[in-house]
Design a protein around this motif. Structure first.
Motif, PDB file in Angstrom:
ATOM      1  N   ILE A   1     -36.589  41.730 -12.873  1.00 40.49           N
ATOM      2  CA  ILE A   1     -38.041  41.922 -13.039  1.00 40.49           C
ATOM      3  C   ILE A   1     -38.529  43.179 -12.317  1.00 40.49           C
ATOM      4  O   ILE A   1     -39.532  43.785 -12.712  1.00 40.49           O
ATOM      5  CB  ILE A   1     -38.802  40.664 -12.553  1.00 40.49           C
ATOM      6  CG1 ILE A   1     -40.237  40.675 -13.095  1.00 40.49           C
ATOM      7  CG2 ILE A   1     -38.758  40.534 -11.043  1.00 40.49           C
ATOM      8  CD1 ILE A   1     -40.948  39.353 -12.950  1.00 40.49           C
ATOM      9  N   GLY A   2     -37.798  43.616 -11.291  1.00 46.27           N
ATOM     10  CA  GLY A   2     -38.196  44.804 -10.540  1.00 46.27           C
ATOM     11  C   GLY A   2     -38.133  46.083 -11.353  1.00 46.27           C
ATOM     12  O   GLY A   2     -38.712  47.109 -10.964  1.00 46.27           O
TER      13      GLY A   2
ATOM     14  N   ASP B   1     -45.589  47.180 -12.540  1.00 48.62           N
ATOM     15  CA  ASP B   1     -46.325  46.114 -11.861  1.00 48.62           C
ATOM     16  C   ASP B   1     -47.137  45.277 -12.837  1.00 48.62           C
ATOM     17  O   ASP B   1     -47.125  44.036 -12.772  1.00 48.62           O
ATOM     18  CB  ASP B   1     -47.256  46.699 -10.790  1.00 48.62           C
ATOM     19  CG  ASP B   1     -46.485  47.256  -9.603  1.00 48.62           C
ATOM     20  OD1 ASP B   1     -45.276  46.973  -9.505  1.00 48.62           O
ATOM     21  OD2 ASP B   1     -47.096  47.962  -8.782  1.00 48.62           O
TER      22      ASP B   1
ATOM     23  N   GLU C   1     -46.612  44.877 -15.976  1.00 45.03           N
ATOM     24  CA  GLU C   1     -45.700  44.127 -16.852  1.00 45.03           C
ATOM     25  C   GLU C   1     -45.131  42.918 -16.120  1.00 45.03           C
ATOM     26  O   GLU C   1     -44.933  41.850 -16.715  1.00 45.03           O
ATOM     27  CB  GLU C   1     -44.572  45.042 -17.329  1.00 45.03           C
ATOM     28  CG  GLU C   1     -45.022  46.141 -18.282  1.00 45.03           C
ATOM     29  CD  GLU C   1     -43.912  47.103 -18.638  1.00 45.03           C
ATOM     30  OE1 GLU C   1     -43.970  47.682 -19.737  1.00 45.03           O
ATOM     31  OE2 GLU C   1     -42.983  47.281 -17.817  1.00 45.03           O
ATOM     32  N   GLN C   2     -44.868  43.084 -14.818  1.00 48.32           N
ATOM     33  CA  GLN C   2     -44.342  41.972 -14.024  1.00 48.32           C
ATOM     34  C   GLN C   2     -45.319  40.802 -14.002  1.00 48.32           C
ATOM     35  O   GLN C   2     -44.913  39.636 -14.054  1.00 48.32           O
ATOM     36  CB  GLN C   2     -44.046  42.438 -12.600  1.00 48.32           C
ATOM     37  CG  GLN C   2     -42.865  43.381 -12.492  1.00 48.32           C
ATOM     38  CD  GLN C   2     -42.553  43.755 -11.057  1.00 48.32           C
ATOM     39  OE1 GLN C   2     -42.793  42.985 -10.134  1.00 48.32           O
ATOM     40  NE2 GLN C   2     -42.005  44.948 -10.855  1.00 48.32           N
TER      41      GLN C   2
ATOM     42  N   HIS D   1     -44.296  37.069 -15.312  1.00 49.38           N
ATOM     43  CA  HIS D   1     -44.424  35.858 -14.487  1.00 49.38           C
ATOM     44  C   HIS D   1     -45.101  34.732 -15.269  1.00 49.38           C
ATOM     45  O   HIS D   1     -44.798  33.553 -15.054  1.00 49.38           O
ATOM     46  CB  HIS D   1     -45.211  36.164 -13.207  1.00 49.38           C
ATOM     47  CG  HIS D   1     -44.399  36.842 -12.145  1.00 49.38           C
ATOM     48  ND1 HIS D   1     -43.213  36.326 -11.665  1.00 49.38           N
ATOM     49  CD2 HIS D   1     -44.605  38.003 -11.457  1.00 49.38           C
ATOM     50  CE1 HIS D   1     -42.724  37.123 -10.737  1.00 49.38           C
ATOM     51  NE2 HIS D   1     -43.546  38.153 -10.591  1.00 49.38           N
TER      52      HIS D   1
ATOM     53  N   THR E   1     -35.535  35.040 -14.285  1.00 51.75           N
ATOM     54  CA  THR E   1     -36.246  36.008 -13.433  1.00 51.75           C
ATOM     55  C   THR E   1     -36.444  35.486 -12.011  1.00 51.75           C
ATOM     56  O   THR E   1     -36.952  36.206 -11.156  1.00 51.75           O
ATOM     57  CB  THR E   1     -37.637  36.336 -14.014  1.00 51.75           C
ATOM     58  OG1 THR E   1     -38.432  35.139 -14.044  1.00 51.75           O
ATOM     59  CG2 THR E   1     -37.530  36.914 -15.410  1.00 51.75           C
TER      60      THR E   1
END
Length: 362
Positions: free
Chosen positions: A180-181, A185, A187-188, A192, A199
């Protein structure tokens, strides 16, 4: 705050025994698969030595540590994503976790059965990870189908979700866990929302023999974890459970005998806490010293809201002392005299170890 670390692994690798030791509870840990059918949940106090240091100065009536929720999830087997064993319900339990502690057996013992007939850390890790990937692939494919039906509506948010899901599906089809990194940001935040199993931030617990000095299987697990961008905490879960049953004096003597500064269980709890990106701040007074859990990048009003929503709504300012200054200058009075007490406003980002007194008006 609802932060949960799930203990996962194949059947008979030591998950329930570890859970028993961590929570000092007693649930079945029998020598056959699926003895733990429903997830067992335990609140585990964070073994934070800073509380003892604070209390030596303040001598408060009560000392309350912060806690982490640990969940013992029954053993997964190959084919769980297709409903094998008790697979589907187990996978849904993992979906609710914030992080995963993956227990892997790294010792041979003919008296303890292995679900696949032999101990092989690489294969065992791959079995669990593949089941997470396959379950996510099914979930992502369904989401993509729903997004495709809405593409004609030119919904901007739907199109963003669609593109992200396609990128994720490509990785899953390659047999990869989702890093996920690597996503932006914004998109994260969207990812979630999908609650994907692959993930989840994960670390590994290598369950080793209490007698073996050199362990090739543990080395194999460490190589696998390194390749996955994770790490391993090696421990004899059997010994850790024995330590957990001792009283404080007996535990201290045992640890000294074993040349250990603390039980490995403490490191496991802290690693779960760190992996979740959590921090601790303290409120300190003669009646109570208390540790509070916050997420990273919490502002002072956010932290105040953890104590009570009214504190956040009516936040005025925060009186803050660094932990090191509080200890060095023997408490609030000494820190204040040395100019170490600061007034912070709404934009202040709380640091781990901050001692805070909130001013508010409702």
């Amino acid at each position: 705050m609802g932060f949960k670390c799930g203990i996962v692994g194949l059947p008979n690798v030591g998950k329930s025994t570890l859970f028993n030791a961590l929570t000092k509870s007693s649930i079945p840990a029998e020598n056959f698969p699926f003895c733990t059918i429903d997830p067992n949940v335990g609140k585990v106090p964070l073994p934070d030595k800073r509380l003892e240091q604070l209390n030596k100065i303040v001598d408060s009536k009560k000392v309350i540590p912060t806690t982490l929720d640990l969940v013992d999830i029954a053993g997964l087997v190959k084919g769980a994503s297709d409903g094998e064993g008790l697979g589907n319900s187990f996978l849904s339990n993992i979906r609710e976790m914030s992080a995963i502690a993956h227990v892997v057996r790294c010792f041979d013992d003919e008296n303890i059965t292995h679900v696949d007939g032999s101990v092989n850390p690489k294969r065992d890790v791959e079995v669990i990870n593949l089941e997470l990937i396959l379950a996510d692939l099914e979930s992502v494919s369904k989401r993509i189908s729903r997004c495709e039906k809405l593409l004609k509506t030119n919904d901007k948010q739907n199109k963003i979700h669609y593109e992200i899901l396609k990128e994720i599906k490509i990785e899953l089809e390659k047999g990869n866990l989702i890093e996920i990194g690597k996503f932006k940001d914004e998109e994260q935040i969207i990812i979630h929302q999908f609650q994907l199993l692959s993930t989840k931030p994960t670390f590994y617990i290598g369950n080793i023999s209490d007698t073996e000095k050199s362990n090739q299987k543990l080395k194999e697990l460490e190589e696998i974890a390194n390749d996955l961008g994770s790490f391993v905490i090696p421990t004899s879960i059997k010994i850790e459970q024995e330590i957990s049953t001792l009283n404080n004096e007996e535990r201290k003597e045992y640890l000294e005998l074993m040349n250990m500064d603390e039980p490995v269980l403490n490191k496991i709890i802290f690693k779960g806490y760190e992996l979740l990106g959590l921090k601790t701040f303290f409120t300190v007074g003669p009646n109570e010293i208390r540790a509070w859990t916050i997420k990273k990048n919490y502002s002072a009003p956010n932290a105040a809201g953890v104590i009570h929503t009214d504190f956040e709504k009516g936040f005025i300012k925060a009186e803050v002392i660094d932990f090191e200054d509080f200890i060095e200058f023997n408490g609030e009075l000494g820190a204040r005299e040395k100019g170490k007490l600061r007034l912070e406003g709404k934009d202040y980002l709380v640091k781990d170890g901050d001692i805070i007194h909130f001013k508010f008006n409702v």
